[in-house]
Scaffold this active site. Structure first.
Site, PDB file in Angstrom:
ATOM      1  N   HIS A  62       0.839  -1.199   0.000  1.00 27.89           N
ATOM      2  CA  HIS A  62       0.000   0.000   0.000  1.00 27.89           C
ATOM      3  C   HIS A  62       0.878   1.254   0.000  1.00 27.89           C
ATOM      4  CE1 HIS A  62      -2.121   3.177   2.492  1.00 27.89           C
ATOM      5  NE2 HIS A  62      -2.908   3.065   1.444  1.00 27.89           N
ATOM      6  N   HIS A 136       2.255  10.938  -1.721  1.00 24.70           N
ATOM      7  CA  HIS A 136       1.362  10.574  -0.612  1.00 24.70           C
ATOM      8  C   HIS A 136       1.566  11.634   0.458  1.00 24.70           C
ATOM      9  CE1 HIS A 136      -0.063   7.828   2.852  1.00 24.70           C
ATOM     10  NE2 HIS A 136      -1.104   8.257   2.180  1.00 24.70           N
TER      11      HIS A 136
END
Length: 342
Positions: A62, A136
């Protein structure tokens, strides 16, 4: 048949491990390093070589590139904080709580991860019109093409390991340059991966991939740029919570939807920070970080995965800190349950 209990209370068949376990190796969980699993797909029992990849248990990563976040870059998310990008302390907090992986892509591949969550972005001030990065919370230091070359090099030396790349988000692809950026990225991947790219097909198996010399699958989350070599979006189910009970409950609901196993899908074990003031409960912990939070909860989530798999088998299972706490070992060994049940 000689049976025993391992240290986590899971019933294991030692005859299966004599067949597979020794070759798979073991983990140094304290340091988060793997000693094997670089070729686990090629070492699966022969009866699993002909079932669809949708029905294999595949460990995934992830936010795969978050180990490379650049604390000196501007803030991308949360969007409301972008205007405060010049404040180093704020960027440092985001870096601490957005970094979900600890090692580079090659090490994740060597550890056994085969699915990668790659979130693409363009820096608005970049003088190179087609250079892309990952993101991110912050941008990465390394650009997309460099990382894709790294993956290609690994795939060439492990031809029987199927790598699934999920490209999504495409932050900063403004309307006037979007087509140029998508076309450039897709063309680059087609030229780089070449014959290793597996075109869309109904029921790919390990054997069919090996016979064709294909071992890279690219999922592209943009319907306007679909091509025969690009697979559609892979649904990623996750709990959207820091609470393990909420995470597992939502994943149980998702597994009920995916019983048919007609396409790839992901069960994300990753916890998610609150989007409101509840986030302060976590980010104000001066001596803590996101990877530590994940590590504390991951063993219990893996026990749940092992128990749940007996009721509803899973496909891709993704996590943060993929080289920790026997994550890959647990997911790979789920396949042995399927092999024994055939």
């Amino acid at each position: 048949m000689f049976m025993s209990w391992n240290r986590r209370g899971l019933l294991l068949d030692f005859s299966v491990f004599r067949r597979l376990g020794v070759r798979f190796g073991s983990f140094d969980t304290k340091r988060g390093k793997t000693m094997s699993y670089a070729d686990w797909m090629s070492q699966l029992p022969a009866e699993l070589h002909t079932i669809p990849l949708f029905k294999l248990a595949i460990p995934g990563s992830h936010d795969s590139m978050s180990y490379d976040l650049d604390v000196d870059s501007r803030i991308i998310e949360p969007e409301r904080l972008r205007r405060f990008s010049r404040i180093y302390f704020l960027r440092k907090i985001i870096h601490t709580w957005a970094a979900t992986q600890e090692v580079c892509i090659t090490e994740q591949l060597n550890a056994g991860a085969r699915y990668f969550d790659l979130r693409i972005a363009r820096k608005p001030t970049d003088t190179n019109p087609t250079r892309l990065f990952f993101h991110h919370g912050l941008y990465t230091r390394t650009d997309v093409e460099t990382v894709l070359r790294e993956i290609n090099t690994w795939a060439e030396s492990h031809p029987k390991e199927i790598v699934i790349l999920s490209l999504s988000h495409f932050e900063g692809f403004d309307k006037n340059i979007s087509k140029q950026l998508h076309d450039h990225l897709i063309t680059f991947m087609k030229n780089l991966f070449g014959n290793k790219l597996l075109p869309k097909t109904n029921s790919p198996t390990l054997k069919s991939c090996w016979n064709q010399g294909k071992n890279i699958i690219v999922s592209y989350d943009n319907t306007q740029f679909q091509q025969p070599v690009l697979w559609r979006k892979i649904t990623y189910y996750y709990g959207n919570s820091m609470d393990r009970a909420v995470i597992t409950a939502k994943l149980c609901q998702a597994l009920e939807k995916e019983k048919s196993f007609e396409y790839f899908f992901v069960c994300g074990l990753n916890p998610t920070l609150p989007h409101d003031t509840g986030i302060l409960r976590y980010i104000l912990r001066i001596c803590d970080n996101f990877t530590n939070v994940v590590r504390r909860g991951l063993p219990k989530l893996l026990r749940w995965v092992n128990q749940q798999y007996d009721k509803t088998p899973m496909n891709i299972v993704a996590s943060d800190v993929v080289t920790r706490d026997d994550f890959v070992a647990t997911i790979v060994k789920l396949n042995l349950k399927r092999a024994k049940g055939r």
